[in-house]
Structure formats: structure tokens, C-alpha cells
Design an enzyme around this catalytic site. Sequence first.
Site, mmCIF file in Angstrom:
data_model
loop_
_atom_site.group_PDB
_atom_site.id
_atom_site.type_symbol
_atom_site.label_atom_id
_atom_site.label_comp_id
_atom_site.label_asym_id
_atom_site.label_seq_id
_atom_site.Cartn_x
_atom_site.Cartn_y
_atom_site.Cartn_z
ATOM 1 N N HIS A 129 8.107 5.227 16.269
ATOM 2 C CA HIS A 129 7.864 6.420 15.373
ATOM 3 C C HIS A 129 6.159 6.600 15.690
ATOM 4 O O HIS A 129 7.020 8.172 15.576
ATOM 5 C CB HIS A 129 7.607 5.951 14.077
ATOM 6 C CG HIS A 129 8.764 3.863 14.121
ATOM 7 N ND1 HIS A 129 9.403 4.960 14.145
ATOM 8 C CD2 HIS A 129 8.237 3.159 12.718
ATOM 9 C CE1 HIS A 129 10.718 3.239 13.697
ATOM 10 N NE2 HIS A 129 9.793 2.625 13.356
ATOM 11 N N LYS A 175 16.307 0.229 17.364
ATOM 12 C CA LYS A 175 14.987 -0.786 18.008
ATOM 13 C C LYS A 175 14.782 -2.302 17.939
ATOM 14 O O LYS A 175 14.897 -3.026 16.685
ATOM 15 C CB LYS A 175 14.556 -0.025 17.737
ATOM 16 C CG LYS A 175 13.239 -0.226 15.894
ATOM 17 C CD LYS A 175 11.668 0.080 16.349
ATOM 18 C CE LYS A 175 11.141 -1.261 15.721
ATOM 19 N NZ LYS A 175 10.305 -1.137 14.064
ATOM 20 N N ASP A 214 5.729 -2.448 17.887
ATOM 21 C CA ASP A 214 6.759 -1.990 16.158
ATOM 22 C C ASP A 214 6.712 -0.438 16.054
ATOM 23 O O ASP A 214 7.811 -0.125 15.419
ATOM 24 C CB ASP A 214 6.035 -3.377 15.500
ATOM 25 C CG ASP A 214 6.686 -3.455 14.205
ATOM 26 O OD1 ASP A 214 8.021 -3.557 13.733
ATOM 27 O OD2 ASP A 214 6.307 -3.115 12.772
ATOM 28 N N GLU A 263 0.085 1.452 6.111
ATOM 29 C CA GLU A 263 1.356 0.490 5.753
ATOM 30 C C GLU A 263 0.062 -0.135 5.390
ATOM 31 O O GLU A 263 -0.490 -1.136 5.331
ATOM 32 C CB GLU A 263 1.527 -0.188 6.281
ATOM 33 C CG GLU A 263 2.825 0.505 7.586
ATOM 34 C CD GLU A 263 3.728 -0.033 8.013
ATOM 35 O OE1 GLU A 263 4.766 -0.497 7.360
ATOM 36 O OE2 GLU A 263 3.903 -0.628 8.715
HETATM 37 C C1 BG6 Z 1 9.502 -1.193 11.410
HETATM 38 C C2 BG6 Z 1 9.045 -1.615 11.675
HETATM 39 O O1 BG6 Z 1 10.355 0.104 11.959
HETATM 40 O O2 BG6 Z 1 9.192 0.145 10.840
HETATM 41 C C3 BG6 Z 1 8.241 -2.121 10.379
HETATM 42 O O3 BG6 Z 1 9.538 -2.522 12.003
HETATM 43 C C4 BG6 Z 1 7.327 -0.905 9.806
HETATM 44 O O4 BG6 Z 1 6.709 -2.671 10.625
HETATM 45 C C5 BG6 Z 1 9.268 0.123 9.339
HETATM 46 O O5 BG6 Z 1 7.478 -1.903 8.221
HETATM 47 C C6 BG6 Z 1 8.070 1.348 8.688
HETATM 48 O O6 BG6 Z 1 9.156 2.037 8.027
HETATM 49 P P1 BG6 Z 1 9.314 3.185 6.686
HETATM 50 O O7 BG6 Z 1 10.141 3.382 6.903
HETATM 51 O O8 BG6 Z 1 8.262 1.821 5.473
HETATM 52 O O9 BG6 Z 1 7.539 3.693 7.146
#
Ligand code: BG6
Length: 502
Positions: A250, A158, A245, A226
Site C-alpha cells: 500500500h 497479497k 503488511d 491505523e
Molecule cells: C490490509 C492489511 O492490507 O490493509 C491490514 O493487511 C490493514 O493490516 C488494512 O489494516 C488497511 O486497509 P484500509 O483499507 O482499512 O486502510
Amino acid sequence: MTSLPFPPNQKLEIPIALVIFGSTGDLTRRKLVPALYQLALADHLPDQLHIIGFARREWDADTMRAEMHAALEEHARSQPLNDAVVQRILGSMHFISSVFDDLAGYQKLDALLEELGADNRLFYLATPPEAYGTIVGHIGEAGLASCAQGWTRIVVEKPYGRDLESAKALDEQVHGVFDEEQVYRIDHYLGKETVQNILVFRFANGIFEPLWNRRYIDSVQITVAETVGVGSRAGYYESAGVIRDMFQNHLLQLLTLTAMEAPAAFNANAVRDEKVKVLKALRPLTGDQAMSDTLRGQYMAGKVAGEKRPGYKELEGVDADSRTETLLAARVQIDNWRWAGVPFYIRSGKSMPERVTEIAVQYRQVPLSLFGWQNMAGEAPNRLILTLQPDEGITLTFGAKAPGPENRIEQVKMDFSYAETFGGGSPEAYERLLMDCMNGDATLFNRSDEVLAAWGYVTDILESWESHPAAEPLEYAAGTWGPAKMDEFIERYGGAWRTFDD
Ligand code: BG6
């Protein structure tokens, strides 16, 4: 709990060449090579695996080995490192130093693949997205998109486009060279154990699914909060924001897995057919509706976990007038028979007070309040919470009679914890995903129509934001749950954001 029906504990017996474009970058160091190490440690990788780095920097195989050794020391999940396995991984590395826009580099790659006798080829695009088209085009031109003896596949990271139009253009370039069956579009959330468990939970258990619809469910909340800020990624983030993003990929993935119908079989096309149907049933958020059903925030200076955090606009690479959102809340509606009238409240933000990813299903109140005023202040006690990170587990809350002479009802819970039941040490998403694409299983990857449907939904929102230039993201202090208006946003519809203390 049953594992999904493609156990990753099978060793691959065919020779494979994994060509990583952009192998000098962060993704390779932090995720890909550590994942390969774990797979090797568990003896899942074929004896003949060749890892070929392809990047601009003037490295050779030895530089790559030294750099990746350091990366493993820093990022491998299992420490201390097993030296024999490290040597095996490093020993399989090769490096081609070339700019992406030079056919000669791909011809060198062709010669190397021939020399190695690697007939099964996995190309991995771990580069900035601007390079995807160029690389795909040159792979085609160099005649590398297929191999008479074995398979050829391409993994694309992505972001796959930045709106519907650019995603379609990229898709055309990709399809100009590869068949759809060869293309593996990654969303690393799908590789997470707990995300896969959404489907197992829903479709391997008979008791939840009959209640999984508008008759019993009041609303669904999906939170991906986050604590990290944007930090050194501002250059990329400034033109992405949460919507590109996190939301387009997601969050919409979590939504489709929560909302989809049971597939007729557990295979790539059957699962993805159902996910696409959900995306196509999303009520478009256009014009004023998009303005009222989305809320954007941007973090200012504050404190996260006791540490000072500069505001987003203070970061290098961020415009002083930046309107990029670092937080997004949305009210999403799915216009189909299962979900009509059930709002999905979705939020994701950076620099939040806690790291938490969860899906919370709020069940309706009972039809008749038998316990009168002593019932739970109007709030239905039944909630099912799938916590995906960091304390992976499932919680079901319900009302119980508190001991005593009066009918006092309290909300209590039944808890399942991954760590307690299965112990720690779940595989990283990339371990599963790398294994699956080597095995030719695309179930956990995005199909073309799926990505385009997600972009279609998101592009409407983007266009609405652009046509309302006065609407700035609202400020929130780093380390808080968002702008002051966050509560008002959901209260308008009679909801309330979850607060993580239950
Ligand atoms: C990524 C984003 O795809 O996923 C980031 O670009 C984000 O900004 C990350 O922090 C979060 O992934 P995880 O696995 O830490 O929840």
C-alpha cells in the site's frame, strides 16, 4: 470532477464464472460477497454470473448461501438489504468442498464449469498465501488455465511472496500456468476512489503538475495510521510486520502514484510502466543506511480512543521476544531528475491515536523573505494535502495577511471535501477491482515487474535489519504517535511529522 475513463456503470453482458478459492474465509465474507452484492444492486453484473466457492470445509451450496446471507447482513454497504438482489446473488452460488492439494477437486470444478457453460472464468485466490502455488499448479494440471471459447483470469491477493526470492519463485509458478496478461495481483488501495484520484488530480489539472518536482517541493510525507491493533491476526502478522503488511504494497503504491511521470495513455501497461520506473529509481536502503533511514516500533499496552489495548507481545500467537514491528517510519529517496534531493517521509503504524491516510506535499519557502521576522517562523506556508481516509478531500494551505496594522501572516486553507461535494457512499475498493478484472482492465493491478521491484527494495531493508540483530523495534504505548525517537528521526533532516490539527 471527471471520472476515470472506464466507467464502471456498464453492465457486463457475458456469462462469467467467479471461482473463489478459500471462500469460507474472512475476505470472502467481509469484502468479496458484499462487493458482488453492491455490483448486482447497481446492475453491473452479467445476468449469467456463477459464483463458485472452493474450500476445504464440508459445506455445500446451501451452507454457502446461508453463511453469505449472514455476511451480507453484517457487511453489505447498502442496508437494508434488497431481498431480490440478495436472492439473485445467493442463487448463483455453488460450492466444491475439496482440499487444495487434490486434483479431484479441480476435476469436479472442471465438470461444473462445463455444465454451467461458463466460458469466461475468473479464479480468485482468497486463501492463505501458502496455498497459492498448489492451487495454481492444480489449475494448470486440470487444464483449467485457458478456455477455448472465452477468457480465463486469475486474481491473486497479497501478500505476493514475503521477500524478493519467494516472490520470484511464486511468479515462476504462476507464469508456468498463466500468461502475465491473465494475472491480476490485487492491492486494494488501488481500488480506493481517493487513491485513483491522485492520478486525476495530477494529470487532469494543468496547474499542479508544473510545480510537482524538486524545484518547488521540499519534502513529501505519506502517513497511513491505523487505530486498529493486530488483534486476532497475530498468527499472520507475527511473520509479516508493517513492512510486509503495509509498506511493500500500500505505501509503495501511494508513493509511486505520487511520484510517477505522466503516462502516455491511461491504460494498464502505460500506467504500470511509469510506476515501475519510480520503483527502480528508489535509492536502495542497505546496511547502515537502512538502519539510520528506517525506524521500527512495537506497541505496548495503552489506550486507544479511551479503550484499553493490550500490548502486541501480549497477543496470542506472538512470541514473547517478538521483534516484529507494528510501526515503521522510513526516509525514502528517489534518484531521478524530478525528485533528486526531495525526501519522502513515510510512516505507518497500528494502535495509533487516529485513523488517517494522507499524502502531504510540502512546498519550499519563498526565495526571499520579504516580510522579515514577521514571516512564518521559517516554515513555508504552502502545503498540499491529499487526505485519502477517513475525511476524504484535498487541502491547499497558504499564507495570508491577518487583518491588522502589522504584516502578520497566517496559514490559511482552501478545502475540498469529497463528502460535501459528492455526498457519502463511495464504492468500496473491491467493487471497482472486481469489476475491472471482469472487464479485463489491469490498470489498477500490479504487474509482475512492479511487485518484484517493490520486493527488491524491501528485501534490502529486511536483510539489513536481520544483520543488525541488536536493533530491536522501539516501544511505544498504544494510542500514541510512536516511540520517543520518532521526532528525532525526522528532525535530523530538518523535518517534522505532521500533526493533523491543521
Ligand atoms: C490490509 C492489511 O492490507 O490493509 C491490514 O493487511 C490493514 O493490516 C488494512 O489494516 C488497511 O486497509 P484500509 O483499507 O482499512 O486502510
